[in-house]
Design an enzyme around this catalytic site. Structure first.
Site, PDB file in Angstrom:
ATOM      1  N   SER A 289     -27.714  -3.911  -4.026  1.00  0.00           N
ATOM      2  CA  SER A 289     -26.291  -4.231  -3.884  1.00  0.00           C
ATOM      3  C   SER A 289     -25.956  -5.594  -4.483  1.00  0.00           C
ATOM      4  CB  SER A 289     -25.880  -4.193  -2.405  1.00  0.00           C
ATOM      5  OG  SER A 289     -26.707  -5.047  -1.630  1.00  0.00           O
TER       6      SER A 289
ATOM      7  N   ASN B  46     -28.931  -7.052   8.881  1.00  0.00           N
ATOM      8  CA  ASN B  46     -27.832  -6.254   9.439  1.00  0.00           C
ATOM      9  C   ASN B  46     -26.725  -7.136  10.033  1.00  0.00           C
ATOM     10  OD1 ASN B  46     -29.481  -4.209   8.690  1.00  0.00           O
ATOM     11  ND2 ASN B  46     -29.955  -3.477  10.767  1.00  0.00           N
TER      12      ASN B  46
ATOM     13  N   THR C  54      21.368   8.022  -0.636  1.00  0.00           N
ATOM     14  CA  THR C  54      20.478   8.884   0.150  1.00  0.00           C
ATOM     15  C   THR C  54      20.234  10.096  -0.737  1.00  0.00           C
ATOM     16  OG1 THR C  54      22.268  10.108   1.207  1.00  0.00           O
ATOM     17  CG2 THR C  54      21.482   8.159   2.386  1.00  0.00           C
ATOM     18  N   HIS C  55      19.055  10.647  -0.699  1.00  0.00           N
ATOM     19  CA  HIS C  55      18.671  11.770  -1.589  1.00  0.00           C
ATOM     20  C   HIS C  55      18.859  11.396  -3.067  1.00  0.00           C
ATOM     21  CE1 HIS C  55      18.964  14.224   2.118  1.00  0.00           C
ATOM     22  NE2 HIS C  55      20.060  13.519   2.325  1.00  0.00           N
TER      23      HIS C  55
ATOM     24  N   SER D 247       6.682   0.476 -27.570  1.00  0.00           N
ATOM     25  CA  SER D 247       6.025   1.736 -27.906  1.00  0.00           C
ATOM     26  C   SER D 247       5.427   1.597 -29.295  1.00  0.00           C
ATOM     27  CB  SER D 247       7.056   2.860 -27.871  1.00  0.00           C
ATOM     28  OG  SER D 247       6.633   3.920 -28.696  1.00  0.00           O
TER      29      SER D 247
ATOM     30  N   LYS E 169      12.047   1.177 -27.992  1.00  0.00           N
ATOM     31  CA  LYS E 169      11.620   1.235 -26.590  1.00  0.00           C
ATOM     32  C   LYS E 169      11.182  -0.094 -26.003  1.00  0.00           C
ATOM     33  CE  LYS E 169      10.020   4.792 -24.786  1.00  0.00           C
ATOM     34  NZ  LYS E 169      10.194   5.884 -23.903  1.00  0.00           N
TER      35      LYS E 169
ATOM     36  N   ASN F 161       9.383  -0.633 -22.394  1.00  0.00           N
ATOM     37  CA  ASN F 161       8.930   0.157 -21.243  1.00  0.00           C
ATOM     38  C   ASN F 161       8.570  -0.704 -20.033  1.00  0.00           C
ATOM     39  OD1 ASN F 161       9.146   2.521 -22.743  1.00  0.00           O
ATOM     40  ND2 ASN F 161       7.079   2.276 -23.578  1.00  0.00           N
TER      41      ASN F 161
ATOM     42  N   GLU G 161       5.296   0.400 -13.575  1.00  0.00           N
ATOM     43  CA  GLU G 161       4.629   1.709 -13.521  1.00  0.00           C
ATOM     44  C   GLU G 161       3.175   1.564 -13.068  1.00  0.00           C
ATOM     45  OE1 GLU G 161       5.187   3.561 -17.344  1.00  0.00           O
ATOM     46  OE2 GLU G 161       7.368   3.559 -17.117  1.00  0.00           O
TER      47      GLU G 161
ATOM     48  N   TYR H 241     -26.852   0.226  12.609  1.00  0.00           N
ATOM     49  CA  TYR H 241     -26.690   0.109  11.154  1.00  0.00           C
ATOM     50  C   TYR H 241     -27.344   1.266  10.427  1.00  0.00           C
ATOM     51  CZ  TYR H 241     -26.972  -1.527   6.374  1.00  0.00           C
ATOM     52  OH  TYR H 241     -26.852  -1.610   5.014  1.00  0.00           O
TER      53      TYR H 241
ATOM     54  N   GLN I 280     -23.364   0.129   3.363  1.00  0.00           N
ATOM     55  CA  GLN I 280     -23.326  -0.673   2.136  1.00  0.00           C
ATOM     56  C   GLN I 280     -22.178  -0.224   1.213  1.00  0.00           C
ATOM     57  OE1 GLN I 280     -27.002  -2.135   0.189  1.00  0.00           O
ATOM     58  NE2 GLN I 280     -26.521  -0.689  -1.427  1.00  0.00           N
TER      59      GLN I 280
ATOM     60  N   LYS J  16     -18.468  -2.059   0.339  1.00  0.00           N
ATOM     61  CA  LYS J  16     -18.131  -3.231  -0.464  1.00  0.00           C
ATOM     62  C   LYS J  16     -17.314  -2.961  -1.719  1.00  0.00           C
ATOM     63  CE  LYS J  16     -21.966  -5.490   1.541  1.00  0.00           C
ATOM     64  NZ  LYS J  16     -22.258  -4.218   2.270  1.00  0.00           N
TER      65      LYS J  16
HETATM   66  N1  ARG Z   1     -27.140  -4.630   1.305  1.00  0.00           N
HETATM   67  C1  ARG Z   1     -27.084  -4.211   2.652  1.00  0.00           C
HETATM   68  C2  ARG Z   1     -25.650  -3.810   2.998  1.00  0.00           C
HETATM   69  O1  ARG Z   1     -24.819  -4.117   2.256  1.00  0.00           O
HETATM   70  C3  ARG Z   1     -27.534  -5.322   3.550  1.00  0.00           C
HETATM   71  C4  ARG Z   1     -28.112  -4.857   4.850  1.00  0.00           C
HETATM   72  C5  ARG Z   1     -29.415  -4.262   4.615  1.00  0.00           C
HETATM   73  N2  ARG Z   1     -30.023  -3.866   5.818  1.00  0.00           N
HETATM   74  C6  ARG Z   1     -31.000  -2.952   5.875  1.00  0.00           C
HETATM   75  N3  ARG Z   1     -31.467  -2.667   7.019  1.00  0.00           N
HETATM   76  N4  ARG Z   1     -31.439  -2.380   4.782  1.00  0.00           N
HETATM   77  O2  ARG Z   1     -25.372  -3.167   3.959  1.00  0.00           O
END
Ligand code: ARG
Length: 458
Positions: free
Chosen positions: A22, A109, A154-155, A276, A282, A284, A289, A316, A321, A324
């Site tokens: 990660s 964790n 309205t509408h 355009s 044009k 735009n 948008e 956990y 993960q 993110k």
């Molecule tokens: N990269 C992991 C996450 O984003 C970190 C936690 C990892 N913990 C584990 N027990 N492998 O969740």
């Protein structure tokens, strides 16, 4: 470097590493990771779990790592699994034995639970201030347009006259509620998960209250299993972001309609329009948008996260993960939309005359004509029928209500008198709507005052 090599006999397969890692995205919160580690080691030393000397070495080492990341000297190289292992490996590299003591009484964790929370907490504040910026711009435009008449719809059919201030004020309310939601979210999320360990706390005498206060949380979280697997606040954040995106999208849609040749209510500044490649005439409304379009990916992040979390047994699991990338994307997207939309709004031209003449066409004063009859003793249902007939007559003659002659009025109903002209003028129609929340300038002035007060809140 692997943090967990001891128990393993085979080298990790490259594909497995790539799938599992990660660092490529959690490097984004290196600052929060280091901030959390500093608080953790400060607490460990206060509790006598590590020595003052080790603490000083660790703090120094962490500071150097952060500086080197920021200057570009230290790069996020691929062999590390995540930001936590990256920082720890470099710390051990730099300061040796003392570095190995940082992770005492901590698991990745609770570490990642902390980092993500710190990161999101910072973004909540930033999104709050970007939303406030947009509302300041809105308020400015409201104050300038308390008597700019326009049709209310309205509408998407012309309904009754309003003012531009009133129309813009509707968005002020939406964004105000969004800010309240961010505020609520902050209050609910601001508890520190650090010290929860892998799932069941630790056997070290940690002072979790102290760590929480060092990191400016209201206090520690109260259940270690929940703490390491709770991502409710991420879902709440994504839900607020979805609402902001939805509000921006509705507003963009209106601007696109208003900017069309048919409406001509506004002209988006050149800086926020594009041309355009084939049609030279044009201009735009691409930015509006795109803002409208981007709501989709923000909703996508919310649904993804809800789906990821629905099957997670305590505590956990690695699925988490997945919180993110999509959250980062939704945050970046909404921040970009807020900033660009504010820029577009601050440079847009409102064609007040066009709005006003549009309000005059389309019988937006028909309700007021009916109310006139009611005031002269006609029952509303009958008045509604009479004005309906009158509108038909006007369409046939291609006239507005106020363009009818007194004879024509009286042929429709003898109740009409000369004061009908004043009663159905645009100015009267709007000015008479003076209950709080309505477009009448007197009511709107009070609302504008209240809006100004609300902008004083952080
Ligand atoms: N990269 C992991 C996450 O984003 C970190 C936690 C990892 N913990 C584990 N027990 N492998 O969740």
């Amino acid at each position: 470097m692997k943090l967990w090599g001891g128990r393993f006999t085979k080298e990790e397969n490259q594909l497995v590493h790539n799938f599992n890692e990660s660092l490529s995205f959690d490097q984004r919160f290196y600052h929060e990771d280091i901030q959390g580690s500093k608080a953790h080691v400060t607490m460990l030393a206060k509790q006598g779990i590590v020595s003052e000397e080790d603490k000083e070495a660790i703090l120094e080492g962490l500071k150097g790592i952060e500086e080197d990341i920021e200057s570009g000297k230290l790069e996020f190289t691929k062999e590390h699994e995540d930001i936590h292992s990256f920082v720890e490996a470099h710390l051990i590299n730099r300061i040796g034995e003392a570095g190995k003591r940082l992770h005492t009484g901590r698991s990745r964790n609770d570490q990642v639970a902390l980092d993500m929370k710190l990161y999101c907490r910072g973004e909540v504040l930033e999104i709050n201030s970007l939303t406030k910026r947009l509302m300041e711009e809105l308020l400015k435009r409201m104050e300038e347009n308390l008597e700019t008449y326009m049709p209310g719809f309205t509408h998407l059919q012309k309904a009754q006259p309003v003012t531009l201030a009133h129309h813009l004020g509707a968005y002020f309310e939406m964004f105000y509620r969004d800010r309240l939601r961010l505020h609520d979210l902050y209050e609910r999320m601001n508890y520190c998960p650090l010290g929860s360990g892998a799932l069941a706390g630790t056997t070290y005498p940690l002072d979790r209250e102290y760590t929480a206060s060092l990191l400016e949380f209201y206090g520690p979280t109260l259940n270690s299993m929940d703490s390491v697997s709770d991502r409710d606040y991420v879902i709440e954040l994504l839900s607020v972001l979805s609402l902001i995106a939805m509000h921006l999208s509705r507003f963009s849609e209106e601007i696109i309609i208003w900017n069309s040749n048919e409406y001509g209510f506004v002209e988006i500044d050149d800086a926020y329009s594009t041309g355009s490649s084939i049609m030279p005439q044009k201009k735009n409304p691409d930015i509006a948008e795109l803002v409208r379009g981007k709501a989709g990916r923000v909703y996508g992040a919310l649904v993804s996260m809800l789906t990821t979390m629905k099957g997670i047994p305590l505590a956990y699991n690695k699925d988490i993960q997945e919180d993110k990338e999509l959250t980062f994307d939704a945050i970046d997207t909404v921040k970009g939309c807020l900033a660009l939309f504010t820029g577009m709004l601050s440079t847009i031209t409102f064609h007040k005359e066009v709005m006003e003449s549009s309000a005059k066409k389309g019988f937006t004063n028909a309700t007021d004509a009916a109310d006139y009859l009611v005031k002269h003793g006609v029952a509303f249902r009958d008045a509604h029928g009479i004005i309906g007939q009158m509108v038909l007559y006007c369409i046939e003659k291609d006239k507005a209500i106020e363009e009818l002659s007194m004879e024509e009025f009286q042929a429709i109903s003898p109740v009409f008198d000369n004061d009908i002209y004043e009663a159905v003028s645009l100015k009267t129609c709007v000015e008479k709507r003076n209950t709080i929340g309505a477009p009448g300038p007197e009511a709107m002035k009070k609302v504008v005052e209240l809006c100004r007060e609300r902008l004083k809140e952080n």
